[in-house]
Design a protein around this motif. Structure first.
Motif, PDB file in Angstrom:
ATOM      1  N   CYS A  10       0.857  -1.093  -0.100  1.00 46.50           N
ATOM      2  CA  CYS A  10       0.028   0.082  -0.238  1.00 46.50           C
ATOM      3  C   CYS A  10       0.809   1.431  -0.049  1.00 46.50           C
ATOM      4  O   CYS A  10       1.718   1.510   0.846  1.00 46.50           O
ATOM      5  CB  CYS A  10      -0.930  -0.200   1.103  1.00 46.50           C
ATOM      6  SG  CYS A  10      -1.817   1.477   1.591  1.00 46.50           S
ATOM      7  N   CYS A  45       0.104   3.428   3.732  1.00 50.34           N
ATOM      8  CA  CYS A  45       0.556   2.897   4.906  1.00 50.34           C
ATOM      9  C   CYS A  45       1.645   2.012   4.647  1.00 50.34           C
ATOM     10  O   CYS A  45       2.307   1.289   5.901  1.00 50.34           O
ATOM     11  CB  CYS A  45      -0.419   2.288   5.637  1.00 50.34           C
ATOM     12  SG  CYS A  45      -1.111   0.853   5.217  1.00 50.34           S
ATOM     13  N   CYS A  49      -4.206  -0.294   0.305  1.00 51.81           N
ATOM     14  CA  CYS A  49      -4.723  -1.368   0.863  1.00 51.81           C
ATOM     15  C   CYS A  49      -6.345  -1.354   1.205  1.00 51.81           C
ATOM     16  O   CYS A  49      -6.880  -0.404   1.124  1.00 51.81           O
ATOM     17  CB  CYS A  49      -3.929  -1.723   2.363  1.00 51.81           C
ATOM     18  SG  CYS A  49      -4.262  -0.538   3.507  1.00 51.81           S
ATOM     19  N   CYS A  51      -7.060   1.572   3.900  1.00 48.16           N
ATOM     20  CA  CYS A  51      -6.679   2.789   3.393  1.00 48.16           C
ATOM     21  C   CYS A  51      -7.650   3.124   2.262  1.00 48.16           C
ATOM     22  O   CYS A  51      -8.257   4.607   2.261  1.00 48.16           O
ATOM     23  CB  CYS A  51      -5.337   2.772   2.899  1.00 48.16           C
ATOM     24  SG  CYS A  51      -4.183   2.898   4.022  1.00 48.16           S
TER      25      CYS A  51
HETATM   26 ZN   LIG Z   1      -2.862   1.060   3.616  1.00 53.55          ZN
END
Ligand SMILES: [Zn+2]
Ligand SMILES: [Zn+2]
Length: 253
Positions: free
Chosen positions: A5, A8, A23, A26
């Motif tokens: 991701c 993050c 992800c 997120c």
């Molecule tokens: Zn993420």
């Protein structure tokens, strides 16, 4: 190399599948499910509870409360966002049936709570739960029917006469008033503007000739009245048609 991701850093096997580089968590945080108007307005008649949406007045009848009108107004302006490979789609709520939407108007707090659950993107493993508030503005105005009523508008007078006992008159009045309110629920221009006591009976000032005729038919069918009608020319309408005031006499035996 494993995909991760970009927001993050979570690895795809742990937090994926990735959608647009994000992800699952997120993505859900980044992309909204709803596009809601900041404000929805409704105009309410303080006298009778009718409400106006757009330019149309709607009668306030039981089961069709103002909350229902607000829901309709919100549904009309709300859009469900759907992301696909080809881009962003804005759908009307009725086109996105798999998205559950609850709309709760809070008249006192002057806001509308909207909760929705669904997927923005088909690769989402969990539906997203989203809540948002829309500002509600309620304005009060006198509706068309109430202004006409207040002005005593009438096209016909139904005169009820006869040898009536003390019990008969209230019974007849109730029957006529309930007929008028049923008619008014179907056609907002049908109402009784005024009831005047007269020697030997009652005069009903009725907004439309059609309603006055329905009332006199009721007196004939249910109470055995004999009915006669007369019309007096009282002038012209703006478009040149003749205007009559109709008087219906219902004589009870
Ligand atoms: Zn993420
Ligand atoms: Zn009204």
């Amino acid at each position: 190399m494993k995909r991760f991701c970009y927001r993050c850093g979570a690895l795809e096997p742990d937090a994926g599948p990735l959608i647009r580089g994000l992800c699952q968590r997120c993505f859900a945080e980044e992309f909204n499910l709803l596009r809601a108007p900041p404000k929805v307005g409704v105009v309410v008649c303080k006298r009778c509870g009718a409400y106006m949406l757009g330019k149309q007045w709607y009668t306030h009848t039981p089961g069709e409360r103002i909350e229902g009108a607000i829901r309709e107004a919100v549904l009309d302006q709300l859009r469900v966002i759907r992301l696909t490979k080809s881009g962003t789609q804005l759908l009307r709520p009725q086109e996105a049936r798999e998205v559950e939407i609850a709309i709760e108007p809070d008249l006192k707090g002057e806001l509308i709570k909207v909760r929705a659950q669904g997927k923005v993107h088909e690769l989402q493993s969990q539906p997203k739960l989203e809540e948002t508030n829309i500002k509600l503005s309620v304005n009060y105005r006198t509706c068309k029917t109430c202004s006409l009523k207040r002005a005593g508008y009438h096209e016909a007078i139904l005169q009820v006469r006869g040898e009536l006992s003390r019990d008969d008159l209230p019974k007849i009045r109730r029957a006529l008033e309930s007929l008028a309110s049923e008619a008014g629920a179907r056609e907002e221009r049908d109402f009784i503007a005024e009831v005047k006591k007269q020697r030997g009976g009652l005069d009903f000032y009725v907004s439309s000739v059609q309603l006055a005729r329905q009332m006199s038919s009721l007196l004939r069918d249910r109470f055995g009245a004999s009915v006669s009608e007369s019309a007096k020319l009282i002038g012209q309408t703006r478009d040149g048609r003749q205007r009559f005031k109709v008087t219906i006499l219902a004589r009870l035996k």
